[in-house]
Design an enzyme around this catalytic site. Structure first.
Site, mmCIF file in Angstrom:
data_model
loop_
_atom_site.group_PDB
_atom_site.id
_atom_site.type_symbol
_atom_site.label_atom_id
_atom_site.label_comp_id
_atom_site.label_asym_id
_atom_site.label_seq_id
_atom_site.Cartn_x
_atom_site.Cartn_y
_atom_site.Cartn_z
ATOM 1 N N GLU A 285 -41.806 -34.029 -5.985
ATOM 2 C CA GLU A 285 -40.798 -32.979 -6.000
ATOM 3 C C GLU A 285 -40.040 -32.886 -4.685
ATOM 4 O O GLU A 285 -38.842 -32.574 -4.676
ATOM 5 C CB GLU A 285 -41.447 -31.639 -6.347
ATOM 6 C CG GLU A 285 -41.865 -31.490 -7.797
ATOM 7 C CD GLU A 285 -43.084 -32.322 -8.174
ATOM 8 O OE1 GLU A 285 -43.276 -32.600 -9.371
ATOM 9 O OE2 GLU A 285 -43.850 -32.681 -7.252
ATOM 10 N N GLN B 274 -40.340 -30.552 -13.429
ATOM 11 C CA GLN B 274 -40.941 -30.530 -14.758
ATOM 12 C C GLN B 274 -41.577 -29.191 -15.125
ATOM 13 O O GLN B 274 -41.498 -28.740 -16.259
ATOM 14 C CB GLN B 274 -41.972 -31.651 -14.859
ATOM 15 C CG GLN B 274 -42.318 -32.037 -16.264
ATOM 16 C CD GLN B 274 -43.097 -33.336 -16.301
ATOM 17 O OE1 GLN B 274 -44.302 -33.360 -16.043
ATOM 18 N NE2 GLN B 274 -42.407 -34.431 -16.618
ATOM 19 N N ASP C 43 -44.142 -24.492 -11.408
ATOM 20 C CA ASP C 43 -45.330 -24.495 -10.557
ATOM 21 C C ASP C 43 -45.314 -25.626 -9.533
ATOM 22 O O ASP C 43 -45.991 -25.548 -8.497
ATOM 23 C CB ASP C 43 -46.592 -24.651 -11.413
ATOM 24 C CG ASP C 43 -46.634 -23.699 -12.588
ATOM 25 O OD1 ASP C 43 -45.693 -23.740 -13.408
ATOM 26 O OD2 ASP C 43 -47.592 -22.924 -12.705
ATOM 27 N N PRO D 243 -43.436 -28.190 -3.207
ATOM 28 C CA PRO D 243 -43.216 -29.254 -2.224
ATOM 29 C C PRO D 243 -41.755 -29.459 -1.860
ATOM 30 O O PRO D 243 -41.452 -30.046 -0.814
ATOM 31 C CB PRO D 243 -43.801 -30.501 -2.911
ATOM 32 C CG PRO D 243 -44.809 -29.967 -3.858
ATOM 33 C CD PRO D 243 -44.228 -28.687 -4.362
ATOM 34 N N HIS E 87 -49.153 -24.571 -14.873
ATOM 35 C CA HIS E 87 -47.985 -24.817 -15.718
ATOM 36 C C HIS E 87 -47.393 -23.521 -16.247
ATOM 37 O O HIS E 87 -46.695 -23.531 -17.260
ATOM 38 C CB HIS E 87 -48.359 -25.716 -16.905
ATOM 39 C CG HIS E 87 -48.860 -27.066 -16.530
ATOM 40 N ND1 HIS E 87 -50.150 -27.288 -16.122
ATOM 41 C CD2 HIS E 87 -48.228 -28.273 -16.484
ATOM 42 C CE1 HIS E 87 -50.313 -28.578 -15.860
ATOM 43 N NE2 HIS E 87 -49.153 -29.192 -16.061
#
Length: 354
Positions: free
Chosen positions: A77, A99, A102, A106, A146
């Site tokens: 990320e 995606q 959560d 980063p 998630h």
């Protein structure tokens, strides 16, 4: 095709045919339309290319526009956002997908230290037209990694706009407006209502309402302006402020209770349409804030403060909040974690007791 309307787009929405879409289909349609209109738009992220995204939001786009414009990234990320910042400075309009929300952490340094400050640091010589898309929130039994709702973190950062649609119509219109914006925009998509009608407005399995977050969406290009709230329904008993999935939850609970509430879908948290909020609270005298994220330092705290500052002399009761709990996301108890009919109902009763 005319020079004034090279894409043969409808001049107004009343000219546009509409079809039933769920939120995923509306997002995919927005991306398709914008990539057709602007060759500088590129999509990147994990599995967004050949696979079409884990939720299928980018399905078919790589085949149509090629690997140079829709491409898969490593599971990184930090790299996804960092690459998008460089692309934006170069003159492209990247639309990276994270995606799950959560996993956005980063990339925070790139978003906060680079993208959000690009215009200011360069004295307007460079902008960062980045639109970061990411599914957020619970409701799919995704567990702790998630299911989080980190929207409040981004509303704290000057230079970033934060958008959360509640309907397919707004998912398409807000995404188009975000892509056209010259500053970074975070679009959090509530995955609990990605795929249309569902059961799940409850915090006990015996208390279930059916919701219908699908709807008619105009074909072709249109924009839903950032910074403009939507009055879901007018009312006089109290004002309800919410966004994303919680709009549908609030509608279902208040309809069940028969309360004449004015429900406002904020749509964008930053910029916030405080004028619409203020006008409504001045009319009703009572306010309820609902969001799925944890309570402490959630965006609801900002909303409560703004209402108190601007509408104090119109308030007839303390502003109420119904939120998630201050705990790590509880996978096995997520339906108890969500604001639902019991806790929302209790808050409404407190507001209306006088």
């Amino acid at each position: 095709m005319s020079e004034k309307n090279p894409m043969n787009m409808p001049e107004t929405l009343t000219d546009a045919p509409a079809r039933e879409m769920n939120m995923i289909e509306a997002i995919n349609d927005a991306l398709d339309i914008m990539m057709e209109r602007d060759p500088d738009i590129v999509i990147l992220g994990e599995d967004v290319g050949y696979f079409g995204g884990v939720f299928r939001a980018t399905a078919g786009l790589q085949k149509k526009f090629g690997r140079n414009r829709v491409f898969d990234s490593p599971i990184n990320e930090c790299g996804i956002i960092g690459a998008a910042v460089g692309m934006a400075a170069y003159g492209l309009r990247p639309v990276p997908e994270i995606q799950f929300a959560d996993y956005i952490y980063p990339g925070l340094d790139q978003l906060i230290s680079e993208a959000a400050r690009m215009r200011y640091r360069s004295a307007g010589q460079f902008t960062a037209p980045i639109t970061v898309r990411s599914p957020f929130g619970g409701g799919i039994f995704g567990g702790q990694t998630h299911s989080q709702s980190p929207e409040a973190l981004f509303t704290h950062v000057a230079g970033i706009k934060t958008v959360i649609p509640a309907t397919p119509y707004d998912a398409k219109g807000l995404l188009i407006a975000a892509i056209e914006d010259n500053d970074p925009v975070i679009v959090f998509e509530p995955k609990r209502i990605y795929n249309g009608p569902f059961d799940g407005y409850y915090d006990k399995p015996s208390r279930t309402w059916k919701g219908h977050p699908g709807g008619l969406v105009p074909e072709g290009y249109y924009r839903t302006p950032l910074g403009k709230a939507r009055i879901v329904r007018e009312g006089s008993a109290l004002t309800v402020l919410a966004y994303g999935t919680m709009i549908h939850v609030a509608e279902a609970v208040l309809a069940e209770k028969g309360v004449d509430a004015e429900i406002i879908d904020l749509r964008t948290l930053v910029p916030l349409d405080i004028e619409t909020v203020e006008k409504s609270v001045e009319k009703t005298g009572k306010c309820l804030v609902i969001h799925e994220a944890t309570r402490t330092s959630g965006f609801g705290a900002e909303l409560v403060t703004l209402v108190q500052e601007r509408c104090f002399y119109h308030l007839e009761a303390p502003v109420e909040r119904v939120t998630g709990f201050d705990t790590p996301y509880p996978h096995s108890l997520e339906w108890a974690y969500f604001p639902g009919p019991v806790r929302i109902g209790e808050a409404v009763d407190r507001l209306l007791k006088d």
